[in-house]
Design a protein around this motif. Sequence first.
Motif, mmCIF file in Angstrom:
data_model
loop_
_atom_site.group_PDB
_atom_site.id
_atom_site.type_symbol
_atom_site.label_atom_id
_atom_site.label_comp_id
_atom_site.label_asym_id
_atom_site.label_seq_id
_atom_site.Cartn_x
_atom_site.Cartn_y
_atom_site.Cartn_z
ATOM 1 N N LEU A 154 0.822 -1.211 0.000
ATOM 2 C CA LEU A 154 0.000 0.000 0.000
ATOM 3 C C LEU A 154 0.855 1.260 0.000
ATOM 4 O O LEU A 154 1.885 1.307 0.650
ATOM 5 N N PRO A 155 0.408 2.274 -0.722
ATOM 6 C CA PRO A 155 1.102 3.562 -0.647
ATOM 7 C C PRO A 155 0.831 4.200 0.705
ATOM 8 O O PRO A 155 -0.200 4.829 0.910
ATOM 9 N N LEU A 157 1.967 6.712 2.768
ATOM 10 C CA LEU A 157 1.701 8.123 3.049
ATOM 11 C C LEU A 157 0.381 8.564 2.439
ATOM 12 O O LEU A 157 -0.407 9.279 3.064
ATOM 13 N N VAL A 158 0.105 8.101 1.220
ATOM 14 C CA VAL A 158 -1.122 8.478 0.527
ATOM 15 C C VAL A 158 -2.341 8.038 1.337
ATOM 16 O O VAL A 158 -3.280 8.808 1.568
ATOM 17 N N VAL A 245 9.445 10.544 11.052
ATOM 18 C CA VAL A 245 9.400 11.207 9.750
ATOM 19 C C VAL A 245 7.963 11.261 9.223
ATOM 20 O O VAL A 245 7.526 12.283 8.692
ATOM 21 N N SER A 249 5.979 14.568 8.397
ATOM 22 C CA SER A 249 5.494 14.753 7.027
ATOM 23 C C SER A 249 4.013 15.113 7.027
ATOM 24 O O SER A 249 3.590 16.037 6.323
ATOM 25 N N ARG A 320 10.638 -4.107 3.380
ATOM 26 C CA ARG A 320 10.870 -2.840 2.724
ATOM 27 C C ARG A 320 10.554 -1.690 3.675
ATOM 28 O O ARG A 320 9.488 -1.630 4.243
ATOM 29 N N THR A 323 9.318 4.795 2.790
ATOM 30 C CA THR A 323 9.906 6.109 2.582
ATOM 31 C C THR A 323 8.793 7.102 2.314
ATOM 32 O O THR A 323 7.855 6.807 1.597
ATOM 33 N N SER A 324 8.912 8.246 2.927
ATOM 34 C CA SER A 324 7.939 9.299 2.688
ATOM 35 C C SER A 324 8.572 10.320 1.766
ATOM 36 O O SER A 324 9.583 10.901 2.088
ATOM 37 N N ARG A 325 8.007 10.442 0.610
ATOM 38 C CA ARG A 325 8.563 11.430 -0.293
ATOM 39 C C ARG A 325 7.480 12.379 -0.703
ATOM 40 O O ARG A 325 7.485 13.151 -1.510
#
Lengths: 325, 329
Positions: A154-155, A157-158, A245, A249, A320, A323-325
């Motif tokens: 799953l994404p 942060l989204v 993070v 974010s 994995r 990462t938050s981008r």
Amino acid sequence: MTTLTDTPAPVAGTPATGPARQAWRRLRTRPAALASAAVLLLLVALALAAPLLAALAGQDPNTYHDDLVDSARGGVPYGAFGGASTDHWLGVEPGTGRDLFVRLLYGARISLLVAVGATVVQVLLGLLVGLAAGLGNRWIDATLGRITDVFLALPFLVLAIALTAVVPRDFPRPLLLILVIGLLGWAGTSRIVRAQTLTLKGLDFVAASRLAGSGRWRTARRELLPSLAAPVITYAAILVPTNIVVEASLSFLGVGVTPPTPSWGQMLSTAQTWFRADPAYVLLPAGLLFTTVLAFTVLGDAVRTALDPREAGRLGVGTRKETSR
Amino acid sequence: MTRYVLKRLAGAALVLLALSVLVYALFYIAPGDPARLACGERCNPEQIAQVREQLGLNESVFTQFLHFLQGVFAGRDYSTGTGVLHCEAPCLGLSYQNDQQVTELVLERLGATASLALGAMVIWLVVGIGTGLLSALRRGGLTERTLTVLTLAGTGTPVFILGLLLLMAVCAYLQWLPFPTYVPLGEDPEQWAWNMLLPWLTLGFFESAKYARLTRSSTLETLAEDHIRTFRAYGVGERSVVTRHALRGAVPPVIALSAIDLGTMFGGAVLTESLFGIPGLGKTLIDGVRHVDLPVVVGIVLLTGVAVVLANVVADLLYALADRRVALT
């Protein structure tokens, strides 16, 4: 003359050999890890003592000081270094004149509270699902495995952003963040727990416990949990900085904690308009966030190496990192 | 091979169905009243009832979900009070804000996200593989230690701190570049590139830390293998061992991870986009959240899911193509 029943006298200087002590001995020899631990202890102490320190400084996080900012120049603090003075040790916030030192401290509280709270939720859920998958039958394992796969893909942060949108505004935000981050990020822990459980299940001491008549959950609690501690602690040590993070974010994006509660991410978001006029307001929260995350990462790395020297320098397989981008 | 692809795609379809049920359940059932949200702040009860009728919110949740699926695969019609609005096949609903079709909106914003992601990928591949190889080959030296510290700091730093510092240094103080504003590629390619430079560098450097670690560990793993020892024993030069053989082992995982990262980014690099004001999917998502525009939020989440799931399949295929030892089952 010695008899056979005599226990050998302990040789002076022989190192104690419990796994925890061995790990501590390895950890002690790494200056970077010790420095990180010191930084984090200081940070935790400061965060815990925030109300006390605020009283000592004679400030509180939410009082506006209009007289300290230059309204003619859009609210830039008077004086050098963001208006630092004996009253306001690290200066004041541009625009509002709120005390920056106290706001940064209270920001640390939120950051640590959310990150650690979310880690606890992630670890508990991960243990539960991982143990169930490792101990259950084929169907349970397959079903939970699929669900874990979906959550890993799953994404993050989204979805976290989207979830913060649907929950009513009056729900306490820090708790919401803990739950959202915790409920979305347990899959890595569950993978590790499942793999470890499958390995342990085949070992003699677990089989012996089952043969002695212990039930599944008793065996899990008495025999498996202690052996799961090392990998789980190691993984949790990596989860904490990741969660810090994520919280920063979300707050940076304006969907984290709501003002006036101070948060580093939200400060950095407002800081964008003050690059030129008040660089201290950018650099202080940025530096603090950077140092905290780096210290946690270095310490986590060192803990991993100390608990399992074979793992040194290897990338976690199948876990994995978000990462938050 | 074909069988494997079909099997994986069937699995992906199942995962996506599960995801859409989950997302639909979360966003349409949990929160308050979608009709009130769609109608806006100053709506009276009659208007809300009318909107509810139009959006089909009177029906059961299950029927609503079926209509949603129907919209995705066959398109659906919305009555707008005065006429009928037809929403073409992959229909994700209408935005509450301005009745724009979500599919249309998403396609419109995809360009900006793609510009950002692809440009950044070039940087992370070059910088990541480069530093990873360098630190694997200079083991134990000062170079390796410096690079290790840099990559460790890089993986830990939030992307917006890097971006903020770059903006502050390059735009506010040195004034080498103006503050970036997005210019579409089709409008002015030169301005597009100049304005995307900082976002590319930010996202590219941020990601390259991870790739450096990955390249380093897989290069070291390959260098320790038997066939490399044999090459060396036969007198193959060190340069050739590295470029011809070690790289071959190091690259497949990098390719696989790139595919996955690229897939995730198509849901928008939310932080980078909102920091630099790039009107991509990530920024659209954040705006959607601010206005509680549920169809937009659901549409983007689902689209990201599709991208991630497909990226995983592509990653496995690429991995197998690059490394013939991997068997596809």
